[in-house]
Design a protein around this motif. Structure first.
Motif, PDB file in Angstrom:
ATOM      1  N   HIS A 178       0.835  -1.206   0.000  1.00  0.00           N
ATOM      2  CA  HIS A 178       0.000   0.000   0.000  1.00  0.00           C
ATOM      3  C   HIS A 178       0.869   1.255   0.000  1.00  0.00           C
ATOM      4  N   SER A 179       1.899   1.277   0.830  1.00  0.00           N
ATOM      5  CA  SER A 179       2.799   2.442   0.881  1.00  0.00           C
ATOM      6  C   SER A 179       3.507   2.632  -0.462  1.00  0.00           C
ATOM      7  N   TYR A 180       3.897   1.526  -1.077  1.00  0.00           N
ATOM      8  CA  TYR A 180       4.534   1.562  -2.392  1.00  0.00           C
ATOM      9  C   TYR A 180       3.573   2.168  -3.422  1.00  0.00           C
ATOM     10  N   GLY A 181       2.325   1.746  -3.361  1.00  0.00           N
ATOM     11  CA  GLY A 181       1.320   2.275  -4.283  1.00  0.00           C
ATOM     12  C   GLY A 181       1.080   3.761  -4.082  1.00  0.00           C
ATOM     13  N   HIS A 183       3.246   5.958  -3.057  1.00  0.00           N
ATOM     14  CA  HIS A 183       4.382   6.658  -3.650  1.00  0.00           C
ATOM     15  C   HIS A 183       4.305   6.653  -5.174  1.00  0.00           C
ATOM     16  N   ARG A 184       3.924   5.525  -5.727  1.00  0.00           N
ATOM     17  CA  ARG A 184       3.836   5.427  -7.185  1.00  0.00           C
ATOM     18  C   ARG A 184       2.863   6.468  -7.736  1.00  0.00           C
ATOM     19  N   GLN A 185       1.717   6.605  -7.073  1.00  0.00           N
ATOM     20  CA  GLN A 185       0.734   7.594  -7.505  1.00  0.00           C
ATOM     21  C   GLN A 185       1.235   9.019  -7.273  1.00  0.00           C
ATOM     22  N   ALA A 186       1.893   9.242  -6.138  1.00  0.00           N
ATOM     23  CA  ALA A 186       2.430  10.578  -5.848  1.00  0.00           C
ATOM     24  C   ALA A 186       3.470  10.977  -6.889  1.00  0.00           C
ATOM     25  N   TYR A 187       4.311  10.019  -7.293  1.00  0.00           N
ATOM     26  CA  TYR A 187       5.337  10.320  -8.292  1.00  0.00           C
ATOM     27  C   TYR A 187       4.703  10.669  -9.641  1.00  0.00           C
ATOM     28  N   GLN A 188       3.636   9.979  -9.987  1.00  0.00           N
ATOM     29  CA  GLN A 188       2.948  10.312 -11.236  1.00  0.00           C
ATOM     30  C   GLN A 188       2.425  11.752 -11.183  1.00  0.00           C
ATOM     31  N   PHE A 417      11.370   1.333  -4.423  1.00  0.00           N
ATOM     32  CA  PHE A 417      11.797  -0.026  -4.055  1.00  0.00           C
ATOM     33  C   PHE A 417      10.912  -0.578  -2.947  1.00  0.00           C
ATOM     34  N   GLN A 418      10.556  -1.845  -3.060  1.00  0.00           N
ATOM     35  CA  GLN A 418      10.037  -2.574  -1.907  1.00  0.00           C
ATOM     36  C   GLN A 418      11.237  -3.281  -1.276  1.00  0.00           C
ATOM     37  N   GLY A 444      10.014   0.300   2.660  1.00  0.00           N
ATOM     38  CA  GLY A 444      10.129   0.721   1.271  1.00  0.00           C
ATOM     39  C   GLY A 444      11.037   1.934   1.204  1.00  0.00           C
ATOM     40  N   SER A 445      11.683   2.116   0.065  1.00  0.00           N
ATOM     41  CA  SER A 445      12.572   3.258  -0.142  1.00  0.00           C
ATOM     42  C   SER A 445      12.214   3.907  -1.469  1.00  0.00           C
TER      43      SER A 445
END
Length: 567
Positions: A178-181, A183-188, A417-418, A444-445
């Protein structure tokens, strides 16, 4: 509405240059220096001048707003770090020569942080004791350090750079996902707001460790990464992360292996020419040493070995090097130019997936001047491990749908990264779970290259006249040019104050004794989105409004121009 800043160029600490710097190799390096945004301090070390600092601060602002929006908390950790945590995770050695190491006056070992996984882990270990304290996302925007062997491309590849690094801490793998997701959305959102063209690509973890990893790449000729993009499906990956599947074939009917004399054919080129066969029919066997032990790697003869993939397979702690003349002298059973996998002893044999079970090859016979044909994988030799190690080529099949891949160059602007429990295990990061027993935390990083994003934007948006910033990160909203003498300068300053009162950031060229031509050239070089010119019709209260990107221009009364810009 708060009054915005008016920056007068007569007072600006920046000089524009007509010519490209002699050492500049890429467009962003040339333009950022010429436009007065940055100046070189030393190899790989850059000073940000006022306009450059404004652009950098705008990128920081966007990153900070989007990180705050996902509930991340900002902290500030030191850049000078002790050796012990990095030694505990193995990265003191794994980072190799790129890690800046130093000692204090008492002989204590320190480093300048390249990333901060260890230090954030210790911070959470100190602050969090229960599952109730998690999940948490922490981040900072800080200068990082990397001792590049050959700093190049201006701020794209320096020894000091600004980066946003964030870290998530969860008690369960589902929480990490969930945390990875998030970040992925925030980066987009970050890269869309910045105006960057980007791709999300599968990537390898490298020295960071962990499992799932994705890169955000900005296509650009100056990019140092090569990525593969499928025109038919959603597959995209850094070429180091493109892996083909092993597809066995039926070897029924392939004759028995047969030795054939091939004098003076120690290379694939000479062998193929001698036998009149394509290089793809031959098996190339590259010998390397991994921590001193010889390993053979088999690939089709028409393909090159990607040493980055080889090193990634063995891990950052391994030392991988090509065998030498001395190594061959110590191993007479290994015949240079005539090595084959059949009958090899005391050598680990790896192969690319294209050397699948059932495939037949012409390869070395382990005898000088002799090769063997009809050598079948799985029948005449065994592959200990399959690992995709060839250099990816344009047209290679997409691992997902089989369509030919397209290769392109890109700049890495973000990486997520996970990590899993690598750092938590090394530094013993536990919290009490709901059942009162210790739970190992998973991490995650996530990184964004803040200063790299500036260079990437310069590469993607510049034109033949200079920089052309998106409005979100430009150093000003309007560049007002006084194209004339006292009357034009007076009008330019008056208009600038009105624009400022309307909340617009203004850069005004009020320099006396500078020709209109030079001012126009500088305005286009500096790349502010809108250019307002107080010129020949200044006495009539008419100015020219120009769009920097499209080149469209029109003459307007001052009040209408201000209203247009303030809308």
């Amino acid at each position: 509405m708060a009054k915005a800043q008016v920056q007068r160029m007569s007072k600006l600490m920046a000089k524009t240059l007509r010519d490209d710097p002699a050492d500049a190799e890429v467009l962003s390096h040339k333009l950022l220096v010429r436009a007065g945004y940055v100046r070189r301090t030393a190899a790989g070390i850059w000073s940000w001048l006022p306009l450059g600092k404004k652009v950098l601060a705008n990128v920081e602002r966007v990153v900070r707003e989007e990180m705050d929006a996902i509930g991340a908390q900002e902290v500030s950790l030191p850049a000078l770090l002790p050796r012990e945590p990095y030694e505990a995770t193995g990265r003191w050695e794994e980072y190799g020569a790129e890690l800046f190491r130093l000692q204090d006056r008492k002989g204590g070992d320190y480093l300048l942080g390249p990333t901060h996984e260890e230090i954030f882990t210790l911070l959470v270990k100190d602050q969090a004791s229960s599952y109730k304290d998690l999940p948490v996302i922490l981040y900072q925007i800080q200068t990082k350090f990397r001792d590049e062997a050959r700093p190049r491309a201006g701020i794209l590849r320096g020894r000091e750079f600004l980066m946003k690094d964030s870290y998530s801490f969860d008690t369960e793998d589902e929480g990490l996902a969930h945390s990875y997701g998030l970040h992925r959305q925030a980066y987009q959102r970050i890269f869309e707001r910045l105006g960057l063209d980007y791709r999300i690509c599968a990537a390898t973890a490298g020295a960071m460790g962990g499992s799932k990893s994705e890169e955000f790449l900005a296509p650009a000729e100056a990019g140092e990464d090569t990525f593969a993009d499928c025109p038919n499906c959603d597959f995209a990956a850094n070429t180091e992360a493109v892996y083909q599947a092993v597809k066995p074939v039926d070897a029924t009917g392939v004759p028995a292996a047969e030795e054939i004399p091939t004098p003076d054919t120690p290379t694939i080129e000479t062998l193929a020419a001698s036998l009149g066969v394509p290089a793809s029919a031959t098996l190339k066997n590259l010998l390397v040493k991994v921590d001193g032990e010889i390993v053979a790697i088999g690939v089709p003869g028409d393909r090159e070995v990607d040493m980055d993939k080889v090193e990634a397979h063995f891990g950052p702690a391994a030392t991988v090097e090509l065998v030498t003349e001395e190594d061959f002298a110590e191993r007479p059973d290994l015949v240079r130019g005539y090595v084959g996998p059949q009958g090899l002893e005391k050598v680990t044999y790896l192969a690319d997936p294209r050397v699948a079970p059932g495939t037949a090859w012409i390869t070395g016979a382990n005898k000088p001047g002799v090769h063997t044909k009809n050598v079948v994988a799985g029948r005449d030799f065994e592959v200990e491990t399959y690992v995709d190690v060839v250099v990816v080529q344009d047209g290679d099949p997409c691992p997902k749908c089989g369509t030919g891949l397209k290769l392109d160059r890109a700049i890495e602007i973000g990486h997520i990264f996970q990590l899993g429990r690598k750092y938590a295990d090394a530094l013993k990061l536990d919290v009490l779970g709901q059942n009162g027993k210790p739970v190992r935390v998973t991490m995650g990083s996530y990184g964004v290259g803040v200063s790299r994003a500036v260079a990437a934007l310069a590469e993607q948006t510049a034109d033949e006249k200079g920089l052309c910033w998106p409005a979100e990160i430009a150093p000003a909203d309007v560049h007002v040019v006084a194209a004339g003498k006292a009357q034009q300068i007076e009008l330019a300053l008056e208009v600038s104050e009105k624009l400022s009162a309307a909340g617009l950031r203004v850069l005004v060229d009020d320099r006396a004794g500078v020709s209109p031509g030079v001012k126009f050239t500088d305005a286009e070089l500096m790349g502010v989105p809108k250019i307002l010119v107080a010129g020949r019709r200044a006495a009539e209260g008419v100015v020219e409004l120009k769009d920097r990107r499209t080149g469209e221009r029109e003459e307007l009364p001052v009040d209408e121009a201000i209203a247009r810009l303030s809308a």
